[in-house]
Design an enzyme around this catalytic site. Structure first.
Site: not given
Ligand code: NAD
Ligand code: USQ
Length: 481
Positions: A232, A267, A270, A273
């Site tokens: 991330t 957090s 984070h 990661k």
């Molecule tokens: P998500 O929660 O929708 O999907 C994660 C999946 O992993 C789920 O289906 C869950 O059941 C599975 N899982 C969790 N722990 C497990 C375990 N121990 N064994 C097997 N399966 C397991 O999350 P997402 O939004 O698809 O995010 C996927 C990845 O991408 C995460 O690693 C997240 O940190 C990263 N990421 C997501 C975002 C975002 O905005 N969604 C941004 C940056 C990074």
């Molecule tokens: N935020 C607002 N209002 C909202 C929601 C969020 O102001 O209603 C702000 C948060 O305080 C933060 C920013 O928007 O400053 C991003 O928050 P977010 O909830 O969209 O994202 P974050 O918590 O950082 O996490 C998400 C994914 C996580 C991934 C991360 C990428 O859930 O899995 O790792 O985005 S990054 O932000 O680049 O770390």
């Protein structure tokens, strides 16, 4: 011993948080009317306990032979063997039932890769435990995979289990023999990791141990396998200097070195990661693992070419205060006439990308693997925005559609800089061929329209943030439905 779960399995968890797979067509997850999340809560423990108790798990690989497969015109998942024959690259998608993972699994399958999903379905259980739901109705993983097969003729293998259980993961590795592993399978919500002590510990245990197990599985069973790990952008925090892609060259007291870019996560999620990245970097050096860490920004959007093919393939879209991310939340808020929830001053700037680019980036990383021993880091986002900028864009797009949209500042539940410098590099994926889908008026229109289409499913009680970074304590947080 943990086992691989077939589509004909029967699984029972005898506690207040029940997960039943009653039949192949019916997945029922009764939501308790009230529960104490702390005392009874340990998703990890429950699933592992379950796997020890139950004798109902069976191994079942559902792949058909290549000759049976319908090949598409856009196959790009093949590779040459030493004798010149062409075989399909096998990609294991861990977390393939989740938001990014489901879209990616279908995309790779469509591109001709042989795909297996590994997932313990815990994300669906989190929703039940917290009383949340995706904006979009999502089908069971079994129905999703069956629908995909009926539409395209392509098989996706399914291994249901917890990657924190090494025996399960080892069996999945030995059975599928992946050429690449895409690891999305973590607890990914920062607010979830800040609910209480048990969630903080669960998040770090699940993410760090799961990733360690993947590294050991590669070392033991598939040395050549390329790990594509979802990291991330939040690992870097918001430093007052430009953010580089993974490494920074520093001259100190006359000596120069290229070092991992400093990490300042904000957090317990984070931070998990950051630890993953260190463990992966170490094993690349020590064991010669080949790995790509995709430091992904915040993902938005829901439709990809493949998930748009049928309603049973529709992806999840989270809008609640725990799992919903900024832009997705703002679009749903605009659709239901809820003020856009800008936390604090709204100057928080992050990298963002369309989910169509998530799947593209992963495909690019797989097609251009890291070398043995290489720990490669790509910053995976396409544009950066402040929260205020996002709110302004959604307000403008909403007005065009006749929606009355206004943004409010709500007290920031997080501890983070609300006004800061932010300039993160993101050229490596572009150099490898990424063609970004930038956030445009038309995209916002379609996202908003999508949110409007499902607005009757919105539970407005779930919109305001409920998790405070400062109020987290050891005491289990109690939630009444
Ligand atoms: P998500 O929660 O929708 O999907 C994660 C999946 O992993 C789920 O289906 C869950 O059941 C599975 N899982 C969790 N722990 C497990 C375990 N121990 N064994 C097997 N399966 C397991 O999350 P997402 O939004 O698809 O995010 C996927 C990845 O991408 C995460 O690693 C997240 O940190 C990263 N990421 C997501 C975002 C975002 O905005 N969604 C941004 C940056 C990074
Ligand atoms: N935020 C607002 N209002 C909202 C929601 C969020 O102001 O209603 C702000 C948060 O305080 C933060 C920013 O928007 O400053 C991003 O928050 P977010 O909830 O969209 O994202 P974050 O918590 O950082 O996490 C998400 C994914 C996580 C991934 C991360 C990428 O859930 O899995 O790792 O985005 S990054 O932000 O680049 O770390």
């Amino acid at each position: 011993m943990a086992h691989l779960l077939s589509t004909t399995c029967s699984l029972d968890v005898s506690s207040s948080n029940k997960l039943h797979f009653k039949s192949i067509n019916q997945c029922s997850t009764p939501i308790p009317t009230s529960f104490n999340m702390g005392i009874s809560f340990s998703p990890l423990k429950k699933l592992s306990l379950q796997s020890k108790r139950s004798a109902k798990y069976v191994v079942r690989a559902s792949a058909v032979s290549m000759s049976q497969e319908a090949r598409t015109q856009n196959d790009s998942g093949s590779q040459q063997t030493t004798d010149g024959a062409s075989t399909r690259k096998k990609v294991m998608v861990i977390g393939g039932d989740g938001y990014c993972g489901w879209a990616t699994a279908l995309h790779l399958s469509n591109k001709g890769y042989e795909v297996a999903i590994v997932d313990n379905l815990i994300r669906r259980l989190f929703d039940d435990q917290l009383g949340l739901d995706s904006l979009t109705p999502i089908s069971s993983i079994h129905n999703r995979i069956r629908r995909w097969k009926s539409l395209t003729g392509k098989d996706i293998q399914l291994f249901v289990g917890d990657i924190c259980e090494f025996e399960f993961l080892a069996e999945a590795f030995k059975s599928f023999e992946p050429d690449a592993v895409v690891h999305f399978g973590e607890q990914r919500s920062a607010p979830y990791s800040m609910i209480d002590r048990s969630r903080a510990i669960y998040t770090q245990h699940n993410n760090v141990i799961g990733t360690l197990n993947v590294l050991f599985a590669i070392k033991e069973f598939r040395e050549e396998c390329h790990l594509v790990k979802l990291g991330t952008m939040g690992e870097y925090g918001t430093p007052n200097i430009d953010i580089e892609e993974g490494y920074i060259t520093i001259t100190h007291n006359g000596r120069t070195d290229t070092l991992p870019y400093p990490k300042q996560a904000s957090s317990f999620y984070h931070l998990s990661k950051v630890h993953d990245s260190h463990n992966i970097a170490f094993t690349c050096k020590a064991w010669g693992i080949r790995a790509t860490d995709l430091n992904q920004g915040v993902v938005y959007g829901v439709r990809t070419d493949e998930t748009a093919m049928h309603e049973e393939l529709v992806n999840r879209l989270d809008y609640d205060g725990v799992f919903g991310t900024a832009l997705n939340r703002f679009c749903v808020q605009a659709a239901v006439g809820h003020p856009l929830t800008v936390y604090g001053k709204g100057g928080q700037t992050r990298g963002y990308l369309d989910i169509r680019d998530t799947v593209q980036c992963v495909e690019i990383a797989i097609a251009n693997p890291a070398k043995p021993g290489e720990f490669r880091v790509f910053n995976q986002f396409t544009e950066q925005f402040s929260v205020n900028e996002l709110a302004a864009l959604v307000t403008k797009a909403g007005e065009k559609l006749g929606l009355e949209v206004k943004a409010i500042s709500v007290p920031n539940p997080r501890v983070e800089a609300e006004e800061h410098y932010y300039n993160a590099k993101h050229t490596k994926l572009i150099e490898l061929g990424l063609q970004p889908h930038l956030l445009s008026d038309s995209l916002l229109d379609s996202l908003l329209n999508f949110a409007v289409q499902y607005k009757d499913r919105v539970d407005t009680k779930q919109i305001m943030p409920s998790v405070s970074w400062k109020k987290i304590g050891a005491k289990p947080k109690t939630v009444a439905a």
